[in-house]
Enzyme design. Structure first.
Site, PDB file in Angstrom:
ATOM      1  N   HIS A  72       5.089  -0.517 -13.794  1.00 28.22           N
ATOM      2  CA  HIS A  72       3.575  -0.217 -13.774  1.00 28.22           C
ATOM      3  C   HIS A  72       3.601   1.405 -14.146  1.00 28.22           C
ATOM      4  O   HIS A  72       4.458   2.019 -13.641  1.00 28.22           O
ATOM      5  CB  HIS A  72       3.333  -0.412 -12.128  1.00 28.22           C
ATOM      6  CG  HIS A  72       2.530  -1.804 -12.034  1.00 28.22           C
ATOM      7  ND1 HIS A  72       1.537  -2.067 -11.216  1.00 28.22           N
ATOM      8  CD2 HIS A  72       2.791  -2.756 -12.577  1.00 28.22           C
ATOM      9  CE1 HIS A  72       1.345  -3.259 -11.044  1.00 28.22           C
ATOM     10  NE2 HIS A  72       2.111  -3.947 -11.960  1.00 28.22           N
ATOM     11  N   TYR A 203      -5.805   1.467  -4.857  1.00 27.27           N
ATOM     12  CA  TYR A 203      -5.835   2.200  -3.521  1.00 27.27           C
ATOM     13  C   TYR A 203      -7.270   2.417  -3.319  1.00 27.27           C
ATOM     14  O   TYR A 203      -7.681   3.503  -4.078  1.00 27.27           O
ATOM     15  CB  TYR A 203      -5.066   3.389  -3.418  1.00 27.27           C
ATOM     16  CG  TYR A 203      -3.532   3.037  -3.364  1.00 27.27           C
ATOM     17  CD1 TYR A 203      -2.836   2.813  -4.591  1.00 27.27           C
ATOM     18  CD2 TYR A 203      -2.903   2.908  -2.083  1.00 27.27           C
ATOM     19  CE1 TYR A 203      -1.490   2.519  -4.218  1.00 27.27           C
ATOM     20  CE2 TYR A 203      -1.436   2.790  -2.109  1.00 27.27           C
ATOM     21  CZ  TYR A 203      -0.670   2.603  -3.328  1.00 27.27           C
ATOM     22  OH  TYR A 203       0.752   2.329  -3.108  1.00 27.27           O
ATOM     23  N   PRO A 295       2.947   2.750   5.303  1.00 28.94           N
ATOM     24  CA  PRO A 295       3.316   2.290   4.093  1.00 28.94           C
ATOM     25  C   PRO A 295       2.529   2.779   3.120  1.00 28.94           C
ATOM     26  O   PRO A 295       2.599   2.381   1.781  1.00 28.94           O
ATOM     27  CB  PRO A 295       3.298   0.743   4.299  1.00 28.94           C
ATOM     28  CG  PRO A 295       2.250   0.776   5.451  1.00 28.94           C
ATOM     29  CD  PRO A 295       2.385   1.901   6.255  1.00 28.94           C
ATOM     30  N   LYS A 299       7.053   4.382   0.442  1.00 28.11           N
ATOM     31  CA  LYS A 299       8.255   5.329   0.295  1.00 28.11           C
ATOM     32  C   LYS A 299       9.273   4.724   1.089  1.00 28.11           C
ATOM     33  O   LYS A 299      10.564   5.000   1.227  1.00 28.11           O
ATOM     34  CB  LYS A 299       7.997   6.447   0.788  1.00 28.11           C
ATOM     35  CG  LYS A 299       7.201   7.380   0.043  1.00 28.11           C
ATOM     36  CD  LYS A 299       8.158   7.865  -1.170  1.00 28.11           C
ATOM     37  CE  LYS A 299       7.259   8.564  -2.504  1.00 28.11           C
ATOM     38  NZ  LYS A 299       7.398   7.584  -3.622  1.00 28.11           N
ATOM     39  N   TYR A 387       4.494  10.110  -6.020  1.00 22.83           N
ATOM     40  CA  TYR A 387       4.479   8.482  -6.046  1.00 22.83           C
ATOM     41  C   TYR A 387       5.756   7.754  -6.716  1.00 22.83           C
ATOM     42  O   TYR A 387       6.447   7.079  -6.295  1.00 22.83           O
ATOM     43  CB  TYR A 387       3.240   8.114  -6.531  1.00 22.83           C
ATOM     44  CG  TYR A 387       2.919   6.635  -6.086  1.00 22.83           C
ATOM     45  CD1 TYR A 387       2.153   6.194  -5.094  1.00 22.83           C
ATOM     46  CD2 TYR A 387       3.641   5.414  -7.022  1.00 22.83           C
ATOM     47  CE1 TYR A 387       1.842   4.596  -4.804  1.00 22.83           C
ATOM     48  CE2 TYR A 387       3.292   4.137  -6.626  1.00 22.83           C
ATOM     49  CZ  TYR A 387       2.522   3.968  -5.510  1.00 22.83           C
ATOM     50  OH  TYR A 387       2.298   2.792  -5.185  1.00 22.83           O
TER      51      TYR A 387
HETATM   52  P1  RFL Z   1      15.305  -3.103   7.719  1.00 20.73           P
HETATM   53  O1  RFL Z   1      14.731  -3.637   6.539  1.00 20.73           O
HETATM   54  O2  RFL Z   1      14.175  -3.171   8.815  1.00 20.73           O
HETATM   55  O3  RFL Z   1      16.614  -3.865   8.151  1.00 20.73           O
HETATM   56  C1  RFL Z   1      17.262  -3.620   9.297  1.00 20.73           C
HETATM   57  C2  RFL Z   1      18.109  -4.902   9.387  1.00 20.73           C
HETATM   58  O4  RFL Z   1      18.810  -4.698  10.641  1.00 20.73           O
HETATM   59  C3  RFL Z   1      18.756  -5.915  11.257  1.00 20.73           C
HETATM   60  N1  RFL Z   1      19.189  -5.524  12.863  1.00 20.73           N
HETATM   61  C4  RFL Z   1      20.545  -5.972  13.425  1.00 20.73           C
HETATM   62  N2  RFL Z   1      21.642  -6.488  12.921  1.00 20.73           N
HETATM   63  C5  RFL Z   1      22.615  -6.474  13.765  1.00 20.73           C
HETATM   64  N3  RFL Z   1      22.526  -6.135  15.173  1.00 20.73           N
HETATM   65  C6  RFL Z   1      21.502  -5.421  15.591  1.00 20.73           C
HETATM   66  N4  RFL Z   1      21.466  -4.957  16.814  1.00 20.73           N
HETATM   67  C7  RFL Z   1      20.349  -5.426  14.507  1.00 20.73           C
HETATM   68  N5  RFL Z   1      19.159  -4.773  14.856  1.00 20.73           N
HETATM   69  C8  RFL Z   1      18.371  -4.793  13.658  1.00 20.73           C
HETATM   70  C9  RFL Z   1      17.506  -6.580  11.158  1.00 20.73           C
HETATM   71  O5  RFL Z   1      17.526  -7.841  11.415  1.00 20.73           O
HETATM   72  C10 RFL Z   1      17.478  -6.332   9.670  1.00 20.73           C
HETATM   73  O6  RFL Z   1      17.757  -7.240   8.672  1.00 20.73           O
HETATM   74  O7  RFL Z   1      15.479  -1.866   7.497  1.00 20.73           O
HETATM   75  P2  RFL Z   1      16.084  -0.898   6.165  1.00 20.73           P
HETATM   76  O8  RFL Z   1      17.301  -1.527   5.572  1.00 20.73           O
HETATM   77  O9  RFL Z   1      16.454   0.469   6.520  1.00 20.73           O
HETATM   78  O10 RFL Z   1      14.836  -1.031   4.999  1.00 20.73           O
HETATM   79  C11 RFL Z   1      13.827  -0.305   5.299  1.00 20.73           C
HETATM   80  C12 RFL Z   1      12.644  -1.062   4.755  1.00 20.73           C
HETATM   81  O11 RFL Z   1      12.727  -2.307   4.989  1.00 20.73           O
HETATM   82  C13 RFL Z   1      11.299  -0.557   5.012  1.00 20.73           C
HETATM   83  O12 RFL Z   1      11.311   1.154   5.130  1.00 20.73           O
HETATM   84  C14 RFL Z   1      10.180  -1.023   4.087  1.00 20.73           C
HETATM   85  O13 RFL Z   1       9.934  -2.251   4.031  1.00 20.73           O
HETATM   86  C15 RFL Z   1       8.987  -0.186   4.129  1.00 20.73           C
HETATM   87  N6  RFL Z   1       7.789  -0.598   3.472  1.00 20.73           N
HETATM   88  C16 RFL Z   1       7.525  -0.088   2.049  1.00 20.73           C
HETATM   89  N7  RFL Z   1       8.745   0.331   1.464  1.00 20.73           N
HETATM   90  C17 RFL Z   1       8.517   0.885   0.261  1.00 20.73           C
HETATM   91  O14 RFL Z   1       9.578   1.648  -0.163  1.00 20.73           O
HETATM   92  N8  RFL Z   1       7.581   0.536  -0.564  1.00 20.73           N
HETATM   93  C18 RFL Z   1       6.677  -0.454  -0.321  1.00 20.73           C
HETATM   94  O15 RFL Z   1       5.544  -0.686  -0.931  1.00 20.73           O
HETATM   95  C19 RFL Z   1       6.584  -0.750   1.078  1.00 20.73           C
HETATM   96  N9  RFL Z   1       5.586  -1.362   1.719  1.00 20.73           N
HETATM   97  C20 RFL Z   1       6.828  -1.447   3.771  1.00 20.73           C
HETATM   98  C21 RFL Z   1       5.590  -1.889   3.231  1.00 20.73           C
HETATM   99  C22 RFL Z   1       6.951  -2.119   5.348  1.00 20.73           C
HETATM  100  C23 RFL Z   1       6.013  -2.745   5.506  1.00 20.73           C
HETATM  101  N10 RFL Z   1       6.116  -3.348   7.401  1.00 20.73           N
HETATM  102  C24 RFL Z   1       6.100  -4.477   7.385  1.00 20.73           C
HETATM  103  C25 RFL Z   1       6.766  -2.370   7.886  1.00 20.73           C
HETATM  104  C26 RFL Z   1       4.798  -2.688   3.544  1.00 20.73           C
HETATM  105  C27 RFL Z   1       4.805  -3.151   4.807  1.00 20.73           C
HETATM  106  C28 RFL Z   1       3.697  -4.357   5.348  1.00 20.73           C
HETATM  107  C1  PHB Z   2       3.142  -4.200  -1.186  1.00 15.18           C
HETATM  108  O1  PHB Z   2       3.110  -4.386  -2.478  1.00 15.18           O
HETATM  109  O2  PHB Z   2       3.328  -4.394  -0.352  1.00 15.18           O
HETATM  110  C2  PHB Z   2       2.745  -2.431  -1.178  1.00 15.18           C
HETATM  111  C3  PHB Z   2       2.456  -1.761  -2.293  1.00 15.18           C
HETATM  112  C4  PHB Z   2       2.144  -0.460  -2.085  1.00 15.18           C
HETATM  113  C5  PHB Z   2       2.202   0.256  -0.760  1.00 15.18           C
HETATM  114  C6  PHB Z   2       2.339  -0.521   0.219  1.00 15.18           C
HETATM  115  C7  PHB Z   2       2.805  -2.060   0.007  1.00 15.18           C
HETATM  116  O3  PHB Z   2       1.785   1.399  -0.804  1.00 15.18           O
END
Ligand code: RFL
Ligand code: PHB
Length: 393
Positions: A72, A203, A295, A299, A387
């Site tokens: 993108h 957005y 989110p 990042k 971004y």
């Molecule tokens: P995670 O992905 O939470 O993984 C942690 C892992 O640890 C396990 N765990 C354990 N394992 C063993 N023993 C324990 N005691 C444990 N406790 C926990 C868990 O089961 C899990 O598998 O953390 P990590 O690896 O630091 O990754 C971080 C990302 O997942 C997170 O920052 C992103 O998903 C945030 N996020 C977004 N980030 C982006 O860069 N771009 C995006 O577009 C974006 N969109 C989002 C998002 C997060 C969202 N939610 C649901 C919070 C959109 C959403 C809706």
């Molecule tokens: C997504 O596709 O889940 C997404 C994209 C951009 C954002 C947050 C989530 O800022």
């Protein structure tokens, strides 16, 4: 059990760290509390910064991403029924982002780890990290599956907490300082079997609240609506969701929103959080275990990638030279980038969401900030640079 590096958590941070260390000749042990299917299906991030794309490619984990990911070159800002496109390559000297879901990144890294890397133990929950200040830190853990309930100890040279916001590793860093902000709203997110209504992310700032149009593939849309923080996702019918999205994305031209069957629905809370420092002795924190961003700036996953790249370099440096210099610099190196992402994510969130109780004066300021981005190349460049990503290290 004994290993060089014990990694808690097989999210993007733990899995990529395992891959980077494997490539540097160090094979860690990864403990993950959930099962493989759960980790591979958890719907989360969608946007990879240019730097994250480069890291995955260099790590040998970019093959499917390059085939199936969608490059993108911009996003659209929508406000006051107007549309404004931010052109990333033109503003940043050629940078772009990739739409490739976190679920797919995790699937690719898990497959590589099981094929080429060290042990990856699912359904194995870390209970505590002990002795971080000694040169033999330990992870106490409990096995699931066939050996359900058995407790064991993993002795390590180093432990890395990649266990997300709700994990156990952070509590083993004493005397830390936390910085936090919660928001009075969350996102209701849906997946829908319908082609995205626009070829780039949209957005939208609207008096009724924020909305985001994203996608997972040419036939699957991902959409979000700002809702009050305590909303139950099931209190919204599918029709109500589409009606509300339609209102918030409304423009003065003939743009229309395509509707389709909703296959998933959930509410995500919004939080800004930083734990300092990201290290205690031989325990290091990476990714969501150390910091959370709302989110809106996309990042979270990209920050996790920056942390583990920095840590893998430092551990490889230590192995090759015996020097602790890079490990000692780890926390400060990461936190500099983390705070830039915190700032940007906070700015994007307050720019686009309607806060309960906001005054008409504040509403006008929000529109003026958006108008500034749409009319000043300097303001727009600032957004585009942030971004597409801050440099790692
Ligand atoms: P995670 O992905 O939470 O993984 C942690 C892992 O640890 C396990 N765990 C354990 N394992 C063993 N023993 C324990 N005691 C444990 N406790 C926990 C868990 O089961 C899990 O598998 O953390 P990590 O690896 O630091 O990754 C971080 C990302 O997942 C997170 O920052 C992103 O998903 C945030 N996020 C977004 N980030 C982006 O860069 N771009 C995006 O577009 C974006 N969109 C989002 C998002 C997060 C969202 N939610 C649901 C919070 C959109 C959403 C809706
Ligand atoms: C997504 O596709 O889940 C997404 C994209 C951009 C954002 C947050 C989530 O800022």
């Amino acid at each position: 059990m004994r290993t060089t590096v014990g990694i808690i958590g097989a999210g993007p941070a733990g899995l990529l760290l395992a891959r980077l260390l494997h490539n540097a000749g160090i094979d860690p042990v990864v403990l993950e509390s959930r099962d493989r299917a759960y980790v591979e299906r958890r719907q989360r991030a969608g946007i990879l910064e240019q730097g994250t794309v480069d890291v995955l490619r260099e790590a040998g984990a970019g093959e499917r991403m390059d085939r199936e990911g969608l490059r993108h070159d911009g996003i659209e800002l929508r406000f006051a029924r107007r549309r404004h496109r931010v052109d990333f390559p033109a503003l940043t000297g050629g940078r772009s982002v990739m739409v490739y879901a976190q679920t797919e990144v995790c699937k690719d890294l898990i497959a590589l780890q099981l094929k080429e890397g060290g042990p990856l133990m699912f359904e194995t929950e870390a209970l505590a990290v002990e002795g971080a200040e000694t040169d033999r830190p330990r992870v106490r853990f409990r096995r699931g599956g066939a050996e359900e309930g058995a407790e064991d100890v993993l002795e390590c040279d180093y432990v890395v907490g990649c266990d997300g916001f709700w994990g156990v590793a952070r509590s083993a860093v004493p005397d830390g300082r936390t910085f936090e902000r919660t928001y009075p709203f969350g996102w209701l997110g849906i997946l829908a079997d319908v082609a995205p209504s626009h070829d780039e992310l949209v957005y939208a700032r609207h008096d009724r609240g924020f909305a985001l149009l994203s996608m997972r593939s040419p036939s699957v849309s991902r959409l979000y609506l700002q809702v009050p923080a305590d909303t139950d996702a099931d209190s919204w019918s599918d029709e109500q969701i589409w009606d509300e999205l339609e209102r918030r994305f409304e423009t003065d031209d003939d743009w229309t929103l395509r509707r389709g069957p909703i296959t998933q629905k959930s509410v995500t809370p919004m939080r800004s959080y930083v734990h300092e420092p990201m290290r205690h002795g031989r325990l290091f924190l990476a990714g969501d275990a150390a910091h959370i961003v709302p989110p809106t700036g996309a990042k979270g996953l990209n920050l996790a990638v920056g942390d583990v790249v920095t840590l893998a370099r430092a551990l490889a440096h230590r192995t090759a030279t015996g020097s602790d210099d890079l490990l000692d610099a780890y926390s400060a190196t990461c936190l500099r980038r983390v705070w830039q992402a915190e700032r940007f994510s906070y700015d994007m969130t307050t720019l686009l969401h309607t806060a309960p109780g906001a005054t008409p004066f504040e509403d006008r300021l929000q529109l003026a900030r958006l108008d500034r981005i749409a009319s000043s190349r300097a303001a727009e460049t600032d957004l585009a640079e942030a971004y597409t990503g801050f440099p790692i290290g």
